[in-house]
Design a protein around this motif. Structure first.
Motif, PDB file in Angstrom:
ATOM      1  N   VAL A   1      18.723  55.701  59.711  1.00  0.00           N
ATOM      2  CA  VAL A   1      19.655  56.377  58.802  1.00  0.00           C
ATOM      3  C   VAL A   1      19.047  57.696  58.310  1.00  0.00           C
ATOM      4  O   VAL A   1      19.711  58.736  58.292  1.00  0.00           O
ATOM      5  N   LYS A   2      17.782  57.641  57.932  1.00  0.00           N
ATOM      6  CA  LYS A   2      17.103  58.826  57.414  1.00  0.00           C
ATOM      7  C   LYS A   2      17.104  59.950  58.452  1.00  0.00           C
ATOM      8  O   LYS A   2      17.461  61.091  58.140  1.00  0.00           O
ATOM      9  N   VAL A   3      16.760  59.617  59.688  1.00  0.00           N
ATOM     10  CA  VAL A   3      16.727  60.632  60.752  1.00  0.00           C
ATOM     11  C   VAL A   3      18.130  61.184  61.004  1.00  0.00           C
ATOM     12  O   VAL A   3      18.312  62.402  61.159  1.00  0.00           O
ATOM     13  N   ILE A   4      19.119  60.315  61.031  1.00  0.00           N
ATOM     14  CA  ILE A   4      20.497  60.768  61.277  1.00  0.00           C
ATOM     15  C   ILE A   4      20.955  61.713  60.159  1.00  0.00           C
ATOM     16  O   ILE A   4      21.559  62.753  60.431  1.00  0.00           O
ATOM     17  N   TYR A   5      20.644  61.394  58.921  1.00  0.00           N
ATOM     18  CA  TYR A   5      21.016  62.289  57.818  1.00  0.00           C
ATOM     19  C   TYR A   5      20.332  63.649  57.955  1.00  0.00           C
ATOM     20  O   TYR A   5      20.952  64.691  57.730  1.00  0.00           O
ATOM     21  N   LEU A   6      19.066  63.647  58.330  1.00  0.00           N
ATOM     22  CA  LEU A   6      18.339  64.912  58.481  1.00  0.00           C
ATOM     23  C   LEU A   6      18.918  65.747  59.625  1.00  0.00           C
ATOM     24  O   LEU A   6      19.114  66.960  59.485  1.00  0.00           O
ATOM     25  N   ILE A   7      19.206  65.118  60.747  1.00  0.00           N
ATOM     26  CA  ILE A   7      19.729  65.838  61.912  1.00  0.00           C
ATOM     27  C   ILE A   7      21.134  66.370  61.658  1.00  0.00           C
ATOM     28  O   ILE A   7      21.470  67.475  62.085  1.00  0.00           O
ATOM     29  N   THR A   8      21.956  65.604  60.963  1.00  0.00           N
ATOM     30  CA  THR A   8      23.353  66.009  60.765  1.00  0.00           C
ATOM     31  C   THR A   8      23.527  67.029  59.652  1.00  0.00           C
ATOM     32  O   THR A   8      24.646  67.495  59.425  1.00  0.00           O
ATOM     33  N   LYS A   9      22.458  67.390  58.965  1.00  0.00           N
ATOM     34  CA  LYS A   9      22.606  68.428  57.934  1.00  0.00           C
ATOM     35  C   LYS A   9      22.231  69.817  58.463  1.00  0.00           C
ATOM     36  O   LYS A   9      22.250  70.781  57.729  1.00  0.00           O
ATOM     37  N   GLU A  10      21.920  69.888  59.764  1.00  0.00           N
ATOM     38  CA  GLU A  10      21.495  71.147  60.382  1.00  0.00           C
ATOM     39  C   GLU A  10      22.564  71.703  61.318  1.00  0.00           C
ATOM     40  O   GLU A  10      23.311  70.957  61.940  1.00  0.00           O
ATOM     41  N   GLY A  11      22.610  73.021  61.434  1.00  0.00           N
ATOM     42  CA  GLY A  11      23.394  73.723  62.442  1.00  0.00           C
ATOM     43  C   GLY A  11      24.863  73.361  62.515  1.00  0.00           C
ATOM     44  O   GLY A  11      25.496  73.063  61.503  1.00  0.00           O
ATOM     45  N   GLU A  12      25.381  73.395  63.746  1.00  0.00           N
ATOM     46  CA  GLU A  12      26.807  73.116  63.965  1.00  0.00           C
ATOM     47  C   GLU A  12      27.179  71.704  63.553  1.00  0.00           C
ATOM     48  O   GLU A  12      28.302  71.462  63.108  1.00  0.00           O
ATOM     49  N   PHE A  13      26.241  70.786  63.724  1.00  0.00           N
ATOM     50  CA  PHE A  13      26.510  69.392  63.356  1.00  0.00           C
ATOM     51  C   PHE A  13      26.937  69.303  61.887  1.00  0.00           C
ATOM     52  O   PHE A  13      27.841  68.556  61.530  1.00  0.00           O
ATOM     53  N   SER A  14      26.298  70.083  61.040  1.00  0.00           N
ATOM     54  CA  SER A  14      26.581  70.015  59.597  1.00  0.00           C
ATOM     55  C   SER A  14      27.999  70.481  59.271  1.00  0.00           C
ATOM     56  O   SER A  14      28.545  70.109  58.236  1.00  0.00           O
ATOM     57  N   ARG A  15      28.594  71.275  60.172  1.00  0.00           N
ATOM     58  CA  ARG A  15      29.939  71.809  59.917  1.00  0.00           C
ATOM     59  C   ARG A  15      31.049  70.992  60.585  1.00  0.00           C
ATOM     60  O   ARG A  15      32.224  71.233  60.346  1.00  0.00           O
TER      61      ARG A  15
ATOM     62  N   ARG B   1      28.326  57.310  58.332  1.00  0.00           N
ATOM     63  CA  ARG B   1      28.906  56.043  57.850  1.00  0.00           C
ATOM     64  C   ARG B   1      28.523  54.882  58.764  1.00  0.00           C
ATOM     65  O   ARG B   1      28.176  53.799  58.293  1.00  0.00           O
ATOM     66  N   ALA B   2      28.592  55.103  60.071  1.00  0.00           N
ATOM     67  CA  ALA B   2      28.254  54.039  61.029  1.00  0.00           C
ATOM     68  C   ALA B   2      26.784  53.647  60.891  1.00  0.00           C
ATOM     69  O   ALA B   2      26.452  52.457  60.910  1.00  0.00           O
ATOM     70  N   SER B   3      25.909  54.637  60.731  1.00  0.00           N
ATOM     71  CA  SER B   3      24.479  54.321  60.620  1.00  0.00           C
ATOM     72  C   SER B   3      24.178  53.584  59.315  1.00  0.00           C
ATOM     73  O   SER B   3      23.427  52.612  59.312  1.00  0.00           O
TER      74      SER B   3
END
Length: 125
Positions: free
Chosen positions: A22-36, A46-48
């Protein structure tokens, strides 16, 4: 080596590994295009989060049957995470190496949950 007695869901190795994912997914999804990409980002988060949360909720229930049900839901969420990670890879939100690492973690959680479900089903009632 003596096994530590499991007294809380926080003692479960599978729950601890879920929190790491969960921690890694939150960190990765707050960067770049993923964050938007709010839809994919939020669905993956939510799934993680659903994996350790269902383990915890099931553990806190008084019945084996309910615990097994929540472990099955957690296992389904692990599959959902793998599917969403693949989507993220296909739309170039994730590098191949990151995808492989996260997908492998989710697969390991799925195996651990399967083992736990089997152990509970095979143990005397």
């Amino acid at each position: 080596m003596e096994k530590k007695r499991i007294e809380t869901f926080e003692d479960l190795k599978v729950w601890q590994k879920c929190i790491d994912l969960v921690k890694v997914i939150y960190l990765i999804t707050k960067e770049g295009e993923f964050s938007r990409d709010f839809g994919l980002r939020d669905q993956l988060r939510r799934a993680s989060v659903s994996i350790p949360t269902n383990i915890a909720e099931g553990f806190e229930r008084y019945s084996r049957k309910e615990y097994l049900n929540f472990l099955n839901i957690a296992k389904g969420s692990a599959g959902e995470v793998r599917s969403l990670l693949r989507v993220a890879l296909e739309v170039s939100y994730l590098e191949q190496q990151t995808y492989v690492q996260l997908s492998s973690q989710a697969m390991e959680l799925s195996r651990m949950l399967s083992n736990q479900i089997q152990a509970i089903n095979q143990s005397p009632k």
